[in-house]
Design a protein around this motif. Structure first.
Motif, PDB file in Angstrom:
ATOM      1  N   GLN A  85     -21.165 -53.005  16.459  1.00 32.20           N
ATOM      2  CA  GLN A  85     -21.266 -51.573  16.710  1.00 32.20           C
ATOM      3  C   GLN A  85     -22.586 -51.249  17.416  1.00 32.20           C
ATOM      4  O   GLN A  85     -22.627 -50.455  18.357  1.00 32.20           O
TER       5      GLN A  85
ATOM      6  N   LEU B  42     -18.793 -35.079  17.256  1.00 32.41           N
ATOM      7  CA  LEU B  42     -18.417 -36.175  16.358  1.00 32.41           C
ATOM      8  C   LEU B  42     -18.960 -37.503  16.868  1.00 32.41           C
ATOM      9  O   LEU B  42     -19.518 -38.306  16.119  1.00 32.41           O
TER      10      LEU B  42
ATOM     11  N   ASN C  45     -17.605 -47.304  12.651  1.00 29.57           N
ATOM     12  CA  ASN C  45     -18.156 -46.573  11.512  1.00 29.57           C
ATOM     13  C   ASN C  45     -17.104 -46.350  10.447  1.00 29.57           C
ATOM     14  O   ASN C  45     -17.370 -46.474   9.245  1.00 29.57           O
ATOM     15  N   ASP C  49     -17.149 -47.781   6.678  1.00 32.19           N
ATOM     16  CA  ASP C  49     -17.022 -46.907   5.513  1.00 32.19           C
ATOM     17  C   ASP C  49     -15.909 -47.381   4.598  1.00 32.19           C
ATOM     18  O   ASP C  49     -16.052 -47.402   3.381  1.00 32.19           O
ATOM     19  N   THR C 136     -17.474 -37.189   0.185  1.00 31.08           N
ATOM     20  CA  THR C 136     -18.301 -36.602   1.232  1.00 31.08           C
ATOM     21  C   THR C 136     -18.197 -37.409   2.528  1.00 31.08           C
ATOM     22  O   THR C 136     -18.219 -36.831   3.610  1.00 31.08           O
ATOM     23  N   GLU C 137     -18.040 -38.713   2.450  1.00 28.44           N
ATOM     24  CA  GLU C 137     -17.845 -39.490   3.693  1.00 28.44           C
ATOM     25  C   GLU C 137     -16.473 -39.226   4.285  1.00 28.44           C
ATOM     26  O   GLU C 137     -16.298 -39.191   5.499  1.00 28.44           O
ATOM     27  N   ILE C 139     -14.821 -36.520   4.334  1.00 28.46           N
ATOM     28  CA  ILE C 139     -14.746 -35.245   5.048  1.00 28.46           C
ATOM     29  C   ILE C 139     -14.886 -35.502   6.543  1.00 28.46           C
ATOM     30  O   ILE C 139     -14.153 -34.963   7.363  1.00 28.46           O
ATOM     31  N   TYR C 140     -15.857 -36.363   6.876  1.00 29.00           N
ATOM     32  CA  TYR C 140     -16.078 -36.671   8.279  1.00 29.00           C
ATOM     33  C   TYR C 140     -14.906 -37.456   8.864  1.00 29.00           C
ATOM     34  O   TYR C 140     -14.461 -37.172   9.970  1.00 29.00           O
ATOM     35  N   ARG C 143     -12.079 -35.125   9.612  1.00 29.90           N
ATOM     36  CA  ARG C 143     -12.370 -34.296  10.779  1.00 29.90           C
ATOM     37  C   ARG C 143     -12.142 -35.091  12.063  1.00 29.90           C
ATOM     38  O   ARG C 143     -11.560 -34.597  13.028  1.00 29.90           O
ATOM     39  N   HIS C 144     -12.587 -36.310  12.069  1.00 28.39           N
ATOM     40  CA  HIS C 144     -12.448 -37.182  13.236  1.00 28.39           C
ATOM     41  C   HIS C 144     -10.980 -37.468  13.542  1.00 28.39           C
ATOM     42  O   HIS C 144     -10.521 -37.306  14.671  1.00 28.39           O
TER      43      HIS C 144
END
Lengths: 320, 187, 259
Positions: A85, B42, C45, C49, C136-137, C139-140, C143-144
């Motif tokens: 990444q 984002l 990412n 996660d 909380t992770e 949520i992102y 959204r993505h």
């Protein structure tokens, strides 16, 4: 370069005056920033260097990416994904630096995928075992750090700054590579053999990363005069061998170079001659994985076409 | 791959402005390519907030930024004088400036103006002590911003990814010890 | 906690961990092959996660089993065969095209959000705490993936076609996420986990209108038929065998070695 301008403002200095001022700034160690006047050749060389560097980061994701799925424990898996990444991120910063010089990403990608642009030849070698993740981290990234630390002093501001940022992350990459090498070298006999085989395959290609002998390097003079390059290929290569050989040997690994020895008279490690035929052959595009790497990048690009177009279509339909 | 589709682009560029702490100004962190502002925000988070601290992220499409260098202004002083307000229809503009060669663009403040050149004129008047090498102005309304709520979801998680932490690589201390021992043996 | 309840909780945690691990593994296959560089970064990412979340769940299971966390987690991942894995079939399917990957991710993310919100109220404190943090992770993530699903659904004829095809395929597998196991009943009675049917209702309430707005129509009559058609979590497609033989290849060279 910075976007919406109304009308260009006339700059009435002559080219000679501008060149003198430009070279004066470089001599004083000042950075050249986007929007500053620069000779066309400076711009051209930088776009070439920076985009090549960007392409290398992006292509460089492939050899390691191949082992993400096979990483042998969860921590190694996370670290390897993070590393790959980071490489994508480096490519991204570097394309941005080239964009500040007026190159577009479309043009740069087209140059890469059509085979016109170069990228670092090291990525044309295959990754054959997990141990290669260690070798790439320690040797390849180690070599890259030396190169990039030098480039962080480059006269072009955005490139120098990108190098500083990238170097910080690259140190993490080298650390994780060293960690793997040490673990395997001190592990089971099979692990040690796997690591030795990996060093045998990656040592010489890494030395080739520093480029031809200074005497065979046509661009060097102007790059040095314009503060783009501050150390020579051979200097960097020597530093790399001096740093790395003793550490590998301390682990009980051998370097595949029968001519390697420590020279008491100058405090450097003397090493053998690079196989320049192989070097030029790979640079020309005949390395073991050139075709495969390009095919993978082209495939990703083609497969992504409908996606890129769809996102643009949505944006056009939903402009606020 | 030289016959690319005319419609195949790498998407427009968005400038990413990043605020490390509440008491520091937003600064230019870099750019992302994105098809629209939401995707830009984002992606900006993924590209620029993998390690550093962040409390706020703004993205603005690069072609909506009006820029002038100090050099350009000095070469053509009449240009500024010729800008006059023609109506009361103004909107808010953000002002960013690059203060030194080495520094990144940094948030200076806001002005009310009719159009970008007018905004620059107002900025130079409002911030006479600011020595900008390059100035940026752009309308507040074209900026997409992260919200305070986003801090927990978008930014804080980066801090917990400690596998990048170099202190976690224990094997290196093994190597150092090995080398020390070997050196001692040799002596 | 009695032995039966403890085992039920371990199984529940392993199922969640396996889902995250396998999905994260599939996502990591995109590294270097995404449609644009920014997505190589973004999607990595998400993979990080998910594998991170898997580790959280494996570690909770390790604690309950009174085993060392690192050893337990790695043993679960690298030294179980397909029949012992407890992930749903949806996550083990090959990554497909970008439409398939994004839609699968969205469907999973929305389900997970709903579940995590409920798990944050679990009577088992370690589970509640972990769920709150992971949420909380998520949520992102949501959204993505919502942004992507919407844009690809409404983008071009081609993107829409690919998304609809993906949806038709994925809905056949989606209901398995909501299939309760016998162990779940025990856990529900102990207020440790939510009732699966409640999760299903709530998730559908969220995804159906969202998909319809993105011009994606859930296929009729395909889903949520009833307990007789339950696919148990130890039943897998042949894809899991292929996935595991790759995933475990290096580790299995020597189970005793440190890597």
């Amino acid at each position: 370069m910075y976007g919406a301008t109304v009308e260009p403002i006339e700059d009435i200095r002559t080219d000679e005056e501008k060149l003198a001022e430009f070279e004066g700034r470089i001599a004083r160690g000042e950075k050249i920033e986007p929007g500053d006047w620069m000779p066309d050749e400076y711009r051209r060389q930088l776009i070439r260097m920076i985009s090549q560097h960007a392409h290398s980061e992006v292509v460089g994701m492939l050899p390691e990416g191949a082992f993400i799925t096979r990483a042998p424990n969860l921590r190694r898996k996370l670290i390897l994904i993070a590393k790959v990444q980071d490489e994508a991120g480096h490519g991204q910063y570097l394309y941005h630096a080239a964009e500040t010089l007026g190159a577009t990403r479309e043009e740069m990608l087209d140059a890469l995928l059509s085979g016109k642009a170069k990228y670092s030849s090291i990525f044309n070698y295959p990754t054959l075992s997990w141990a290669d993740m260690g070798a790439i981290g320690w040797l390849v990234d180690g070599a890259a750090i030396l190169n990039q630390t030098m480039l962080a002093k480059c006269s072009y501001g955005p490139y120098a700054r990108a190098m500083v940022r990238i170097c910080a992350e690259e140190n993490f990459h080298r650390r994780q590579g060293q960690d793997i090498v040490i673990t395997l070298a001190l592990g089971t006999p099979e692990q040690k053999a796997m690591m030795q085989d990996s060093i045998n395959r990656w040592w010489w290609p890494t030395l080739m990363m520093f480029g031809p002998h200074d005497t065979d390097s046509p661009n060097s003079a102007v790059l040095i005069r314009w503060g783009i390059k501050t150390k020579t290929n051979d200097e960097l290569r020597q530093t790399f061998v001096d740093q790395t050989a003793p550490e590998l040997m301390a682990l009980g690994l051998t370097i595949p170079d029968p001519d390697l020895y420590y020279d008491e008279t100058n405090g450097h490690w003397h090493f053998g001659e690079i196989n320049w035929d192989e070097f030029w052959n790979v640079v020309k595009g005949n390395g073991p994985c050139n075709a495969e790497r390009m095919a993978a990048r082209r495939q990703a690009h083609e497969d992504g076409l409908w996606v890129r177009e769809a996102m643009v279509a949505y944006a056009e339909k939903h402009q606020s | 791959m030289s016959d690319t589709h005319a419609s195949d682009t790498q998407w427009p560029r968005y400038m990413v402005l990043h605020q490390e702490r509440e008491d520091k100004p937003h600064q230019h962190a870099g750019t992302v390519h994105a098809s629209d502002a939401e995707m830009a925000l984002l992606n900006a988070r993924d590209v620029f907030v993998r390690r550093p601290d962040c409390v706020s992220l703004w993205v603005v499409r690069a072609d909506l930024i009006f820029a002038r260098t100090q050099e350009e202004l000095a070469l053509n002083p009449d240009w500024l004088d010729n800008i006059q307000a023609t109506s009361d229809r103004t909107e808010a503009y953000y002002v960013f400036a690059k203060l030194t060669q080495k520094a990144q663009f940094s948030h200076i403040g806001e002005v009310e103006a009719e159009n970008p050149p007018h905004a620059l004129k107002m900025a130079l008047q409002k911030y006479p002590k600011t020595q900008g090498l390059v100035w940026w102005v752009f309308p507040v309304k074209v900026v997409l911003k992260s919200t305070p709520d986003d801090i927990a979801a978008m930014f804080s998680p980066a801090a917990t990814k400690d596998f990048r932490d170099q202190a976690n690589f224990h094997a290196l201390s093994v190597l150092r010890k090995l080398m020390r021992d070997q050196k001692q043996e040799a002596e | 906690m009695n032995a039966e309840l403890k085992q039920a909780l371990i199984d529940y945690l392993l199922a969640m961990a396996d889902d995250e691990l396998i999905l994260g593994h599939r996502n990591s296959e995109w590294c270097g092959h995404a449609p644009i560089l920014e997505e190589d970064i973004a999607f990595a990412n998400i993979a990080l996660d998910e594998i991170g979340h898997a580790i959280v769940w494996y570690e909770l299971a390790a604690d309950l089993s009174r085993e060392e966390r690192d050893i337990f987690a790695n043993r679960m991942v690298y030294f179980r065969g397909a029949p012992d894995y407890r992930n749903t079939q949806m996550v083990e399917l090959p990554k497909g095209d970008w439409a398939f990957t994004m839609l699968r991710q969205y469907l999973f993310d929305q389900f997970e959000m709903v579940r995590l919100e409920k798990l944050a109220q679990s009577s088992y404190a370690p589970l509640a705490e972990a769920a709150a943090k992971i949420r909380t992770e998520e949520i992102y993530h949501l959204r993505h993936t919502q942004a992507w699903v919407r844009r690809l659904g409404l983008g071009t004829d081609e993107s829409h076609r690919r998304m609809q095809t993906a949806l038709n395929e994925l809905m056949r597998y989606y209901e398995q996420l909501f299939s309760p196991s016998l162990a779940d009943t025990l856990l529900f009675q102990a207020n440790m986990v939510p009732f699966q049917t409640e999760l299903m209702v709530h998730t559908l309430e969220l995804i159906v209108p969202f998909l319809v707005e993105a011009n994606l129509i859930p296929p009729r009559g395909s889903n949520f038929v009833g307990p007789n058609d339950v696919i148990y979590r130890h039943e897998h497609t042949e894809h899991l065998n292929d996935l595991l033989s790759n995933l475990q290849q290096v580790a299995r060279l020597d189970p005793m070695a440190k890597w």
